[in-house]
Design an enzyme around this catalytic site. Sequence first.
Site, PDB file in Angstrom:
ATOM      1  N   HIS A   1       2.150 -15.708 -55.032  1.00 36.02           N
ATOM      2  CA  HIS A   1       2.400 -16.397 -56.312  1.00 36.02           C
ATOM      3  C   HIS A   1       1.225 -17.308 -56.674  1.00 36.02           C
ATOM      4  CE1 HIS A   1       6.493 -15.057 -56.699  1.00 36.02           C
ATOM      5  NE2 HIS A   1       6.957 -15.741 -55.684  1.00 36.02           N
TER       6      HIS A   1
ATOM      7  N   HIS B   1       4.092 -14.425 -49.033  1.00 34.35           N
ATOM      8  CA  HIS B   1       4.740 -14.274 -50.342  1.00 34.35           C
ATOM      9  C   HIS B   1       4.373 -15.429 -51.278  1.00 34.35           C
ATOM     10  CE1 HIS B   1       8.530 -13.392 -52.793  1.00 34.35           C
ATOM     11  NE2 HIS B   1       8.300 -14.652 -53.131  1.00 34.35           N
ATOM     12  N   GLU B   2       4.506 -16.656 -50.793  1.00 33.08           N
ATOM     13  CA  GLU B   2       4.232 -17.809 -51.669  1.00 33.08           C
ATOM     14  C   GLU B   2       2.768 -17.845 -52.098  1.00 33.08           C
ATOM     15  OE1 GLU B   2       6.666 -19.158 -52.912  1.00 33.08           O
ATOM     16  OE2 GLU B   2       8.195 -18.581 -51.456  1.00 33.08           O
TER      17      GLU B   2
HETATM   18 ZN   LIG Z   1       8.828 -15.813 -54.789  1.00 32.18          ZN
END
Ligand SMILES: [Zn+2]
Length: 328
Positions: free
Chosen positions: A248, A244-245
């Site tokens: 980003h 997830h990170e």
């Molecule tokens: Zn996030």
Amino acid sequence: MGLSPNLLTRRAAGVATTTFALMLSTAAVGVVPAASAFSAAPAGSCAEPADVHSDARVAKGGSTKLDPNNLTAKQVSEREADLAAALRERAAFRGGAQAAAPLATVTVPVVVHVIQRDSTRAGGNIPDSLITSQITVLNQAYSGATGGAPTAFSFQLAKINRVTNPAWYPIVQGSSAERQMKTSLREGGKNTLNVYLGELSDNLLGWATFPKRKLDSMDGVVVLNESLPGGTATNYNEGDTGTHEIGHWLNLYHTFQGGCAGSGDSVDDTPAEASPAYQCPTGRDTCSAAGLDPITNFMDYTYDSCMHQFTAGQASRMITAWNAYRAA
Ligand SMILES: [Zn+2]
């Protein structure tokens, strides 16, 4: 990571899940044990993100107000304008034949900084095996092996850097200690992924910086050490916080960015979602627009066992951003 039902056999490839089955059934739901000593700050104490170029993941019970990766509509529109400008700049540069053609595939070198208070496991001394499992999980997720669209990205562990410094443990989001840590430790160019592992402040699972045209020392992702595959962060220990990170870091927003209105997360094939989804709420549908909420998407807030995919639109957005911001 979760997997689509027809891919169950792949789950065992990189993640030892059986050892943790007992813990999963007995531990409290929705709490990250490793960060539970840190209560969330009062609502409103962090009304504005400290850095609009970063983003986080929050477990249920944490405060999304503390998540610096939840952007306002204005911040999103500024970021989208910047991406368009960066792409125009690159195209003009290529027009003059001064830059290489856009890349279709990318292998990302990964430098992992293990921040420790001391030499104990509770003090952050996680084994190398969790880190190599994390790299395997990333490569499964980003190749589409867990059931999502394939992306352009693969990841190669370049270095594990162990640092014992109680002043940096836990890693406190937005603190001067975080800045000092990253300024001291960050390695490589725009294409190098720096990952900082430790216990984290405020019940956060992780946070990340979005790409920028000018590299600065804050660039990278911070991930809860026990969220790595085989870690102790119940429901969040299959490595998807890292997935997830890094999403980003490759310019993806949350699937719930913007709620039901407007362009949402700026990706066409992720149905709009009014708010973060937690745990694994099958059938959730919070917006009147077509499609159920994308609860199995890596960019939501659901349990690791629930999320298993990026979409083709997200894959396209990531490689576009790479060529705009991170390619040589
Ligand atoms: Zn996030």
